[in-house]
Design an enzyme around this catalytic site. Structure first.
Site, PDB file in Angstrom:
ATOM      1  N   GLN A   1       4.727   8.999   7.243  1.00 18.36           N
ATOM      2  CA  GLN A   1       3.804   9.882   6.520  1.00 18.36           C
ATOM      3  C   GLN A   1       4.231  11.329   6.674  1.00 18.36           C
ATOM      4  OE1 GLN A   1      -0.138   9.001   7.891  1.00 18.36           O
ATOM      5  NE2 GLN A   1      -0.108   6.925   7.097  1.00 18.36           N
TER       6      GLN A   1
ATOM      7  N   LYS B   1      -4.349   5.495  14.586  1.00 18.37           N
ATOM      8  CA  LYS B   1      -4.497   4.814  13.292  1.00 18.37           C
ATOM      9  C   LYS B   1      -5.969   4.880  12.849  1.00 18.37           C
ATOM     10  CE  LYS B   1      -0.214   3.923  12.847  1.00 18.37           C
ATOM     11  NZ  LYS B   1       0.530   4.693  11.836  1.00 18.37           N
TER      12      LYS B   1
ATOM     13  N   ARG C   1       2.844   5.996  -3.203  1.00 16.30           N
ATOM     14  CA  ARG C   1       4.003   6.798  -3.627  1.00 16.30           C
ATOM     15  C   ARG C   1       4.226   6.705  -5.130  1.00 16.30           C
ATOM     16  NH1 ARG C   1       4.272   5.608   1.566  1.00 16.30           N
ATOM     17  NH2 ARG C   1       5.589   6.733   3.042  1.00 16.30           N
TER      18      ARG C   1
ATOM     19  N   ASP D   1       1.898  -1.433  11.733  1.00 15.77           N
ATOM     20  CA  ASP D   1       0.561  -1.872  11.293  1.00 15.77           C
ATOM     21  C   ASP D   1       0.281  -3.331  11.649  1.00 15.77           C
ATOM     22  OD1 ASP D   1       0.010   0.619  10.265  1.00 15.77           O
ATOM     23  OD2 ASP D   1       0.757   0.123   8.267  1.00 15.77           O
TER      24      ASP D   1
ATOM     25  N   LYS E   1       0.835  -1.208   0.000  1.00 18.31           N
ATOM     26  CA  LYS E   1       0.000   0.000   0.000  1.00 18.31           C
ATOM     27  C   LYS E   1       0.871   1.260   0.000  1.00 18.31           C
ATOM     28  CE  LYS E   1      -3.043   0.502   3.491  1.00 18.31           C
ATOM     29  NZ  LYS E   1      -2.902   1.766   4.216  1.00 18.31           N
ATOM     30  N   SER E   2       1.886   1.290   0.853  1.00 23.24           N
ATOM     31  CA  SER E   2       2.743   2.485   0.943  1.00 23.24           C
ATOM     32  C   SER E   2       3.413   2.772  -0.399  1.00 23.24           C
ATOM     33  CB  SER E   2       3.825   2.274   2.004  1.00 23.24           C
ATOM     34  OG  SER E   2       3.244   2.152   3.267  1.00 23.24           O
TER      35      SER E   2
ATOM     36  N   ARG F   1      -6.209   1.710  17.797  1.00 23.30           N
ATOM     37  CA  ARG F   1      -5.931   0.271  17.624  1.00 23.30           C
ATOM     38  C   ARG F   1      -5.500  -0.408  18.918  1.00 23.30           C
ATOM     39  NH1 ARG F   1      -3.009  -0.039  11.826  1.00 23.30           N
ATOM     40  NH2 ARG F   1      -4.978   0.071  10.704  1.00 23.30           N
TER      41      ARG F   1
ATOM     42  N   SER G   1       7.085   8.956  12.213  1.00 23.46           N
ATOM     43  CA  SER G   1       6.026   8.808  11.213  1.00 23.46           C
ATOM     44  C   SER G   1       6.567   8.978   9.799  1.00 23.46           C
ATOM     45  CB  SER G   1       4.916   9.836  11.460  1.00 23.46           C
ATOM     46  OG  SER G   1       4.066   9.872  10.334  1.00 23.46           O
TER      47      SER G   1
HETATM   48  C1  S3P Z   1       2.574   4.628   6.208  1.00 21.19           C
HETATM   49  C2  S3P Z   1       3.157   4.914   7.404  1.00 21.19           C
HETATM   50  C3  S3P Z   1       2.608   4.456   8.694  1.00 21.19           C
HETATM   51  C4  S3P Z   1       1.620   3.298   8.525  1.00 21.19           C
HETATM   52  C5  S3P Z   1       0.670   3.539   7.396  1.00 21.19           C
HETATM   53  C6  S3P Z   1       1.402   3.741   6.090  1.00 21.19           C
HETATM   54  C7  S3P Z   1       3.171   5.180   4.980  1.00 21.19           C
HETATM   55  O1  S3P Z   1       1.924   5.535   9.295  1.00 21.19           O
HETATM   56  O2  S3P Z   1       0.922   3.093   9.726  1.00 21.19           O
HETATM   57  O3  S3P Z   1      -0.216   2.448   7.263  1.00 21.19           O
HETATM   58  O4  S3P Z   1       2.858   4.699   3.881  1.00 21.19           O
HETATM   59  O5  S3P Z   1       3.994   6.107   5.087  1.00 21.19           O
HETATM   60  P1  S3P Z   1       2.723   6.660  10.154  1.00 21.19           P
HETATM   61  O6  S3P Z   1       3.670   7.297   9.266  1.00 21.19           O
HETATM   62  O7  S3P Z   1       1.668   7.607  10.634  1.00 21.19           O
HETATM   63  O8  S3P Z   1       3.340   5.890  11.279  1.00 21.19           O
END
Ligand code: S3P
Length: 450
Positions: free
Chosen positions: A176, A353, A35, A326, A30-31, A357, A174
């Site tokens: 993100q 989350k 991107r 996760d 997914k990440s 969670r 994080s």
């Molecule tokens: C992600 C980072 C994680 C993860 C999320 C996907 C990403 O979150 O929990 O499912 O793709 O950068 P955080 O950056 O908030 O920890």
């Protein structure tokens, strides 16, 4: 692209499986999928993405970049994105709906920050509760304007074509937040640096280098400094997305707790910033082997073979949390079947989350007869040879809570029911079918109509 009308909740249950065997290929990470779409939209020319995760979260990001002017089309098995160049996206005509996805929202805030456009960003009930301040604070320092005086969606945000470069030490581990600032930094004249104490997933850094960005990572006194040069160009690039280790986690967990199981999950991303869960399973005595490890598109990939094992409780250090953030719901389920106590620390990020969670995992375990204690930032699970099951788990619009407890039901004495399984489609629409292919049994307890 799939249309997204709100659906009624749909309970789902699993019951004790015989044994799970076979090979399975989980959908794309997914990440990396988010991107790939975003960097392709910011690049000049065409990028072809193979193995893109076609789940709601990622489809929403695809719709977002299309609404901002990138051309997005699916041709056969690949997605073709024609980008607009760094800073070249356009004003969208309507609000952009990010559904359930915190990653899509936060990364796209970094994109919007660098454009002279105004965007209304909206999301579902879960996303509208999640904190955006962690990205808005640094992005505002770079030049983003936010109409509302709050840090949750819906928000009206206005970017700028004259962002100021910035140096920021992450207050929370994080990826993100790190990624949003790096993406904004692509649009700022000069160097933007993010400093992180604990290593978080590094897909942004790796993939941006492939697209031609000047991104450097230097470790100094235990801190990683990630610096991006702004005002450069990105060139379209082909990406093959490896299998998602966070989706694979449910199959690994199921194979470990269902007696006699032997499951191989093919082509899984094994980037060290993502493998804390598998390392923990091995420490618990789990028979988990990384086979045929290879490199694909700048990321390490392996086939993961998992066999039913006698497990023992372990202490999972707080420093490992970012590499398995996760996977805690799945680990908590595995821990319930292990001999002894599993203590998981450093979990405060779990509270923000798709649901809280930490609380949702503890409540689900209690509902199924597991002895668990939730403390601020920690979860302590007392395992046992048998788990009663029989509970109804409240999922709070959280796909990973749903999948973790459906996994538990495959080895519990009584069926485990989740109150709603519809949101599994946000990350893993194939979950049920793939589990059934290995021998799992699902039942739909009550069919609700819309
Ligand atoms: C992600 C980072 C994680 C993860 C999320 C996907 C990403 O979150 O929990 O499912 O793709 O950068 P955080 O950056 O908030 O920890």
């Amino acid at each position: 692209m799939r249309s997204q009308s709100p659906t009624a909740s749909q309970p789902l249950a699993t019951s004790k499986a015989g044994l799970l065997t076979g090979r399975v290929r989980v959908p794309g990470d997914k990440s990396i999928s988010h991107r790939a779409l975003i960097f392709a939209a910011l690049a000049s020319g065409v990028s072809r993405i193979r193995g893109l995760l076609e789940a709601d979260d990622v489809v929403n990001t695809a719709k977002a970049v299309a609404a901002l002017g990138a051309s997005v089309e699916k041709v056969g098995g690949e997605w073709r994105i024609t980008g607009c160049g760094v800073g070249g996206l356009r004003q969208p005509e309507a609000p952009i709906d990010f559904g359930n996805s915190g990653t899509g929202t936060r990364l796209m805030l970094g994109v919007i920050a660098g454009h002279d456009i105004t965007v209304r960003m909206v999301g579902d009930a879960s996303l509208s509760r999640r904190p955006m301040g962690r990205v808005l604070i640094p992005l505002k320092r770079m030049g983003l304007q936010v109409e509302e005086d709050r840090d949750t969606l819906p928000l009206n945000v206005r970017g700028s074509s004259a962002l100021v470069p910035f140096t920021y030490e992450l207050p929370v581990p994080s990826a993100q937040v790190k990624s949003a600032i790096i993406i904004a930094g692509l649009h700022a004249a000069g160097e933007t640096t993010v400093i992180e104490k604990e290593a978080t997933r590094d897909h942004t850094e790796r993939m941006l280098r492939f697209f031609g960005a000047d991104v450097r990572s230097v470790v100094q006194d235990g801190l990683t400094h990630i610096t991006v040069r702004g005002d450069g160009e990105l060139a379209g690039h082909d990406v093959t997305v490896p299998g998602d280790p966070s989706s694979a986690a449910f199959f690994a967990a199921a194979a470990l707790i269902v007696p006699g199981s032997d499951v191989t999950i093919e082509g899984v991303l094994v980037n060290p910033t993502r493998t804390g869960f598998y390392l923990t399973l091995q420490e618990m005595g789990g028979d988990v082997a990384f086979l045929n490890t290879r490199e694909e598109g700048g990321e390490p990939v392996a086939d993961i073979r998992v066999r039913f094992s006698k497990l023992k409780g372990v202490s999972v250090p707080a420093q490992r949390a970012p590499s398995m953030i996760d996977e805690y719901p799945a680990l908590a389920v595995v821990a319930a079947f292990a001999d002894g106590v599993t203590c998981m620390q450093g979990l405060s990020e779990l509270k923000v989350k798709e649901s809280d969670r930490l609380a949702a995992t503890a409540a689900g375990l209690i509902a199924n007869g597991v002895d668990v204690k939730a403390e601020p930032g920690a979860l302590i699970v007392h395992g046992a040879a048998t788990v009663a099951g029989g509970g109804i788990v409240t999922t709070h619009l959280d796909h990973r809570i749903a999948m973790a407890f459906l996994t538990m039901g495959l080895a519990g004495e009584h069926p485990v029911t989740v109150d709603d399984a519809t949101m599994i489609a946000t990350s893993f629409p194939e979950f049920r079918g793939l589990m059934e292919g290995l021998g799992a049994t699902f039942t739909d307890p009550i069919r609700q109509t819309e």
